[in-house]
Design a protein around this motif. Sequence first.
Motif, PDB file in Angstrom:
ATOM      1  N   PHE A  51       9.007 -55.359   3.035  1.00  0.00           N
ATOM      2  CA  PHE A  51       9.716 -55.460   4.311  1.00  0.00           C
ATOM      3  C   PHE A  51      10.481 -56.766   4.448  1.00  0.00           C
ATOM      4  N   MET A  66      14.284 -56.175   4.171  1.00  0.00           N
ATOM      5  CA  MET A  66      14.879 -55.152   5.034  1.00  0.00           C
ATOM      6  C   MET A  66      15.697 -55.793   6.150  1.00  0.00           C
ATOM      7  N   SER A 102      12.818 -47.151   2.055  1.00  0.00           N
ATOM      8  CA  SER A 102      12.934 -48.037   3.215  1.00  0.00           C
ATOM      9  C   SER A 102      14.145 -47.633   4.051  1.00  0.00           C
ATOM     10  N   SER A 150      16.159 -48.771   7.743  1.00  0.00           N
ATOM     11  CA  SER A 150      16.180 -49.768   8.818  1.00  0.00           C
ATOM     12  C   SER A 150      17.512 -49.754   9.555  1.00  0.00           C
ATOM     13  N   THR A 191      19.810 -52.334  11.993  1.00  0.00           N
ATOM     14  CA  THR A 191      19.986 -53.739  12.363  1.00  0.00           C
ATOM     15  C   THR A 191      21.131 -53.876  13.351  1.00  0.00           C
ATOM     16  N   THR A 228      16.042 -56.069  13.768  1.00  0.00           N
ATOM     17  CA  THR A 228      15.894 -54.904  12.897  1.00  0.00           C
ATOM     18  C   THR A 228      14.685 -54.085  13.312  1.00  0.00           C
ATOM     19  N   GLY A 246      12.646 -50.607  11.610  1.00  0.00           N
ATOM     20  CA  GLY A 246      12.679 -49.808  10.394  1.00  0.00           C
ATOM     21  C   GLY A 246      11.363 -49.138  10.086  1.00  0.00           C
ATOM     22  N   GLN A 283       5.023 -55.900   9.781  1.00  0.00           N
ATOM     23  CA  GLN A 283       4.881 -54.574   9.176  1.00  0.00           C
ATOM     24  C   GLN A 283       3.491 -54.043   9.479  1.00  0.00           C
TER      25      GLN A 283
END
Length: 316
Positions: free
Chosen positions: A27, A30, A105, A107, A109, A123, A125, A180
């Motif tokens: 993460f 990301m 992944s 995400s 933003t 962000t 995600g 996370q």
Amino acid sequence: MRRLIPFCFLASISGYVLSQGCSDAGFCTMGAMKPDQNYSKRIAIKLRSVEFNFYRGTSTLTPIIYASTVDFTLGINDYSSFQVKVPYMWIDGNLGKNAGVGDISLSYTRLLKATEKWNLSGTLGAKVPTNDSNEKVNSELTGGMDSPLHMYYQTSLGSYDAVAGVSAISRNWLFATGIQIALTENNNQFAWSGFPNYPDQEYLRKYNRGPELQRGIDVMLRVERNWRFTNFNFSLGALPIWRITKDEAINPDTGNREKLPGTTGMALSILGSFGYHFDVNNSVKIIQGIKITDRDFNPDGLTRNEVLSISYVYKF
């Protein structure tokens, strides 16, 4: 000759420079938490970039982890973008081999505020598992049985994860923090008894067990100083990651589900990067670092002793 410089640089270091990078579940790369971000006041209204990344990492034991990742960043409007990362992983170690598509992944933003000197971005995600992290091996070491591999050898963490983060970026500095949370447990069933013919049983027990593991909550902080020139840039930074709650798994000795001692604490890395820009569309970069501290107990297989990451980026 100028265009040969980055390739000569990469060739000269790739043979021997490896280090500790993001030792979490990914993460820290990301959205707003990515390293080596350019300072700009808005995001282009189109596909902004495609990045092809190669990664090699050595674990605290024998497994070596390789990954090739395709990273798409798509501009939605002037201030928003969507990122998709798809890795293909292959792992080789003394217990066996494994390969396959890693966790995906996703995400979103958004640029929250822009001033003359700083951008503030946020962000949201998720990490989506591609399998239940219980891939097996059948070999002489397993006595001809199908035995689950340790998490170091798994291509997926086997859990759905939620991710959030914010960053503040200037021309010279990047500050980012993120969290996370593993929402589900995995199905990994690694057991020492699955490798009855392993020649060093004492060493085998260094593979920390955690059947049906649910990882604790991770919080990261990235501090990065960047120096930018016409065609190249480099940076130095620190990346501490704290696991603030204990992992939870089945105790193989009792059969009860328990919080695992030793799974909280900080993993700290010192990072460096180098980037070279051929033109406004094409660039290459490397990221490397040094592991300083780690957690005591790591059943999730995420700890890395050495890492090297090389990327090619095409911006539209």
